[in-house]
Design a protein around this motif. Structure first.
Motif, mmCIF file in Angstrom:
data_model
loop_
_atom_site.group_PDB
_atom_site.id
_atom_site.type_symbol
_atom_site.label_atom_id
_atom_site.label_comp_id
_atom_site.label_asym_id
_atom_site.label_seq_id
_atom_site.Cartn_x
_atom_site.Cartn_y
_atom_site.Cartn_z
ATOM 1 N N LEU A 1 2.227 1.670 -3.586
ATOM 2 C CA LEU A 1 1.196 2.122 -4.523
ATOM 3 C C LEU A 1 0.837 3.589 -4.284
ATOM 4 O O LEU A 1 0.614 4.340 -5.245
ATOM 5 C CB LEU A 1 -0.057 1.241 -4.399
ATOM 6 N N LYS B 1 0.402 3.876 -8.659
ATOM 7 C CA LYS B 1 0.061 2.720 -9.489
ATOM 8 C C LYS B 1 -1.093 1.935 -8.884
ATOM 9 O O LYS B 1 -1.441 2.101 -7.713
ATOM 10 C CB LYS B 1 1.280 1.805 -9.640
ATOM 11 N N GLN B 2 -1.686 1.058 -9.705
ATOM 12 C CA GLN B 2 -2.717 0.141 -9.258
ATOM 13 C C GLN B 2 -2.071 -1.191 -8.873
ATOM 14 O O GLN B 2 -0.952 -1.489 -9.261
ATOM 15 C CB GLN B 2 -3.757 -0.085 -10.364
ATOM 16 N N ARG B 3 -2.811 -2.001 -8.120
ATOM 17 C CA ARG B 3 -2.284 -3.296 -7.672
ATOM 18 C C ARG B 3 -1.833 -4.159 -8.856
ATOM 19 O O ARG B 3 -0.816 -4.848 -8.784
ATOM 20 C CB ARG B 3 -3.355 -4.034 -6.872
ATOM 21 N N ARG C 1 -3.297 -12.070 -11.163
ATOM 22 C CA ARG C 1 -3.509 -11.212 -12.334
ATOM 23 C C ARG C 1 -4.013 -12.017 -13.525
ATOM 24 O O ARG C 1 -4.855 -11.544 -14.304
ATOM 25 C CB ARG C 1 -2.209 -10.497 -12.711
ATOM 26 N N GLN D 1 0.823 -1.213 0.000
ATOM 27 C CA GLN D 1 0.000 0.000 0.000
ATOM 28 C C GLN D 1 0.856 1.261 0.000
ATOM 29 O O GLN D 1 0.534 2.234 -0.682
ATOM 30 C CB GLN D 1 -0.935 -0.011 1.210
ATOM 31 N N ASP E 1 -0.459 -3.319 -11.419
ATOM 32 C CA ASP E 1 0.797 -2.829 -11.990
ATOM 33 C C ASP E 1 1.986 -3.024 -11.055
ATOM 34 O O ASP E 1 3.087 -2.544 -11.340
ATOM 35 C CB ASP E 1 0.672 -1.334 -12.320
#
Length: 295
Positions: free
Chosen positions: A190, A195-197, A288, A187, A199
């Motif tokens: 990010l 960035k998003q998780r 992912r 966290q 990424d």
């Protein structure tokens, strides 16, 4: 591809991470268990323990009992990730009611602790069988099933739960710290990068997973020593050295002092970064890959 639930995705990703953890960390786990459970003076240290295994059992000695953790740890890690993500979603839903967008450190710890407690139901019996296979110097057991059957035959089904109290304490405390450490680092990264998780770079997952693994063992290692001693005690109740958790802890302290509770810590701290880096890299990758197929 058929659509899957979010829980199925979490469990499948956790299973993949657990398999990676075993393949990377098994040799050092063998060393940890041997050092934890050996009589005083058996090994001079980590290097001596490794050389004796090679001399007596060959290089394959480092993979004794691998089948059990491959099957068992895959299940255990899938439970860990399945429960921790489910609890985090529950906390997020509660937080949304008060317009809070992130989980508190307490919530992250609680998510991990609950995952650890759920996991301990499987981890206890699996680890006992694994440890007995790892520590046998001569062929006492033909394999995991033979080991389990001997335990049940000599001490009943309850024998498979030997060491359950320290297992539950270790798993709840260790997993609480484990997931708190990892999620806190993720966290923060990010937030700093925007960035998003999805990424999250693999190298960062490796570094954060390695750090979480070290934090886990530093917070819960003495409980693991007690668990290993209890789980390598005689199978037959009449021949056991330890009456229970407190008796085992007292015996360790009497015979070795405070140092007895950190016996085998060196290979554990060497193993932890590699095994847990592999766990989280594979978990994040699998997550992912499966995300587009979630309902």
């Amino acid at each position: 591809m058929t659509k899957i639930s979010r829980t199925t995705k979490d469990v499948a990703s956790g299973t993949a991470g657990g398999i990676a953890q075993v393949l990377v960390g098994q040799p050092l786990d063998i060393l940890k268990v041997r050092l934890q459970t050996a009589a005083p003076g058996t090994y001079k240290g980590l290097g001596d323990c490794a050389s004796q295994i090679v001399k007596r059992e060959g290089l394959l000695g480092f993979y004794k009992g691998t089948l059990t953790p491959l099957l068992g740890v895959g299940v255990c890690v899938s439970i860990q990730f399945g429960v921790v993500e489910a609890v985090k979603r529950r906390f997020n839903a509660e937080n949304a009611k008060v317009a809070r967008t992130d989980l508190s450190k307490g919530q992250l710890y609680a998510s991990g602790a609950l995952a650890g407690l759920a996991n301990s139901i499987v981890a206890g019996p699996v680890e006992q069988i694994r440890i007995r296979l790892q520590t046998q110097q001569t062929r006492l057991y033909a394999g995991p099933l033979d080991c389990a059957s001997q335990i049940v035959r000599q001490s009943g089904p309850a024998g498979l739960l030997r060491g359950m109290l320290p297992t539950m304490l270790r798993e709840s405390q260790g997993m609480g710290v484990y997931f708190l450490s990892y999620e806190f680092l993720v966290q923060r990264h990010l937030a700093e990068t925007g960035k998003q998780r999805a990424d999250l770079p693999s190298v960062m997952a490796m570094l954060f997973g390695a750090s979480a693994g070290v934090a886990l063992w530093l917070s819960a290692y003495p409980l693991d020593v007690i668990k290993s001693r209890m789980q390598t005690d005689a199978i037959s109740p009449s021949e056991r050295r330890y009456k229970g958790f407190l008796d085992c802890a007292s015996d360790i302290y009497r015979s070795a002092g405070p140092r007895g509770f950190v016996k085998g810590l060196a290979p554990t701290l060497v193993r932890a970064p590699f095994a847990n880096a592999a766990t989280f890299v594979v978990y994040e990758w699998a997550s992912r890959q499966l995300e587009p197929h979630v309902k």
